[in-house]
Design a protein around this motif. Structure first.
Motif, PDB file in Angstrom:
ATOM      1  N   SER A  52       0.827  -1.216   0.000  1.00 56.57           N
ATOM      2  CA  SER A  52       0.000   0.000   0.000  1.00 56.57           C
ATOM      3  C   SER A  52       0.858   1.261   0.000  1.00 56.57           C
ATOM      4  N   ALA A  53       2.060   1.199   0.572  1.00 57.45           N
ATOM      5  CA  ALA A  53       2.940   2.377   0.586  1.00 57.45           C
ATOM      6  C   ALA A  53       4.371   1.965   0.904  1.00 57.45           C
ATOM      7  N   VAL A  54       5.314   2.643   0.273  1.00 54.68           N
ATOM      8  CA  VAL A  54       6.737   2.458   0.570  1.00 54.68           C
ATOM      9  C   VAL A  54       7.377   3.832   0.527  1.00 54.68           C
ATOM     10  N   ARG A  55       8.235   4.084   1.486  1.00 60.97           N
ATOM     11  CA  ARG A  55       8.995   5.336   1.419  1.00 60.97           C
ATOM     12  C   ARG A  55      10.435   5.069   1.811  1.00 60.97           C
ATOM     13  N   PRO A  56      11.346   5.730   1.103  1.00 58.26           N
ATOM     14  CA  PRO A  56      12.764   5.556   1.440  1.00 58.26           C
ATOM     15  C   PRO A  56      13.076   6.236   2.767  1.00 58.26           C
ATOM     16  N   LEU A  57      14.054   5.706   3.476  1.00 59.30           N
ATOM     17  CA  LEU A  57      14.522   6.277   4.742  1.00 59.30           C
ATOM     18  C   LEU A  57      16.036   6.436   4.682  1.00 59.30           C
ATOM     19  N   ASP A  58      16.552   7.329   5.474  1.00 59.05           N
ATOM     20  CA  ASP A  58      18.002   7.477   5.643  1.00 59.05           C
ATOM     21  C   ASP A  58      18.725   7.632   4.304  1.00 59.05           C
ATOM     22  N   GLY A  59      18.189   8.488   3.441  1.00 60.79           N
ATOM     23  CA  GLY A  59      18.831   8.750   2.157  1.00 60.79           C
ATOM     24  C   GLY A  59      18.881   7.544   1.239  1.00 60.79           C
ATOM     25  N   GLY A  60      17.924   6.637   1.381  1.00 63.24           N
ATOM     26  CA  GLY A  60      17.875   5.448   0.531  1.00 63.24           C
ATOM     27  C   GLY A  60      18.505   4.218   1.153  1.00 63.24           C
TER      28      GLY A  60
END
Length: 156
Positions: A52-60
């Protein structure tokens, strides 16, 4: 409740008590498939129906993933070797019984397209390992549907 998992490395893909490997060919070249996996992280929700959702963290270097039905993962990217390998491990999840989880996407040229191989490697309680094995056919269908949708998306 969030559970912290064992911090496994890439070698876990071969050593995990439960390993499932799925493969499919797509018409897009490896570099385009790699970009969809590693660079367009939010785009996963557009081609992988379970997501349903994905977001990058820590600059990828990491990702936050939400699946339909409420499952959540916080992941660390273990490898992003362009254009042949993208892998990550789950560090924190709300899935009961899981102790370790690593996923690996290998891309190899196949004519003018790409052979996409996804390995799902996991460990957990006895009940979790049994449930994971029973879920194999469903994971395979989910993978095939996702890669088919990705192929359509990349052919536009």
């Amino acid at each position: 409740m969030a559970r912290r998992l064992r911090p496994e490395g890439l070698d876990f893909v071969e050593a995990a008590p439960v390993r499932m490997v799925f493969a499919r060919e797509v018409s897009a070249p490896p570099e385009r498939v790699f970009r969809a996996l590693a660079d367009d992280v939010p785009g996963w929700a557009e081609w992988f129906a379970a997501v349903s959702a994905v977001r990058p963290l820590d600059g990828g270097a990491g990702r936050e993933v939400r699946l339909r039905g409420g499952v959540r993962f916080r992941e660390t990217v273990l490898a992003a070797r362009r254009p042949e390998l993208y892998a990550y491990r789950v560090d924190v999840t709300n899935v009961p019984g899981v102790r370790a989880l690593v996923e690996e996407w290998r891309l190899t040229p196949a004519g003018t397209g790409t052979r996409v191989r996804w390995t799902f490697a996991t460990d957990g309680t006895t009940a979790f390992r049994g449930a994971a094995r029973l879920a194999g056919p469903g994971l395979g269908r989910s993978f095939r549907d996702a890669v088919t949708a990705l192929d359509r998306r990349l052919s536009v």
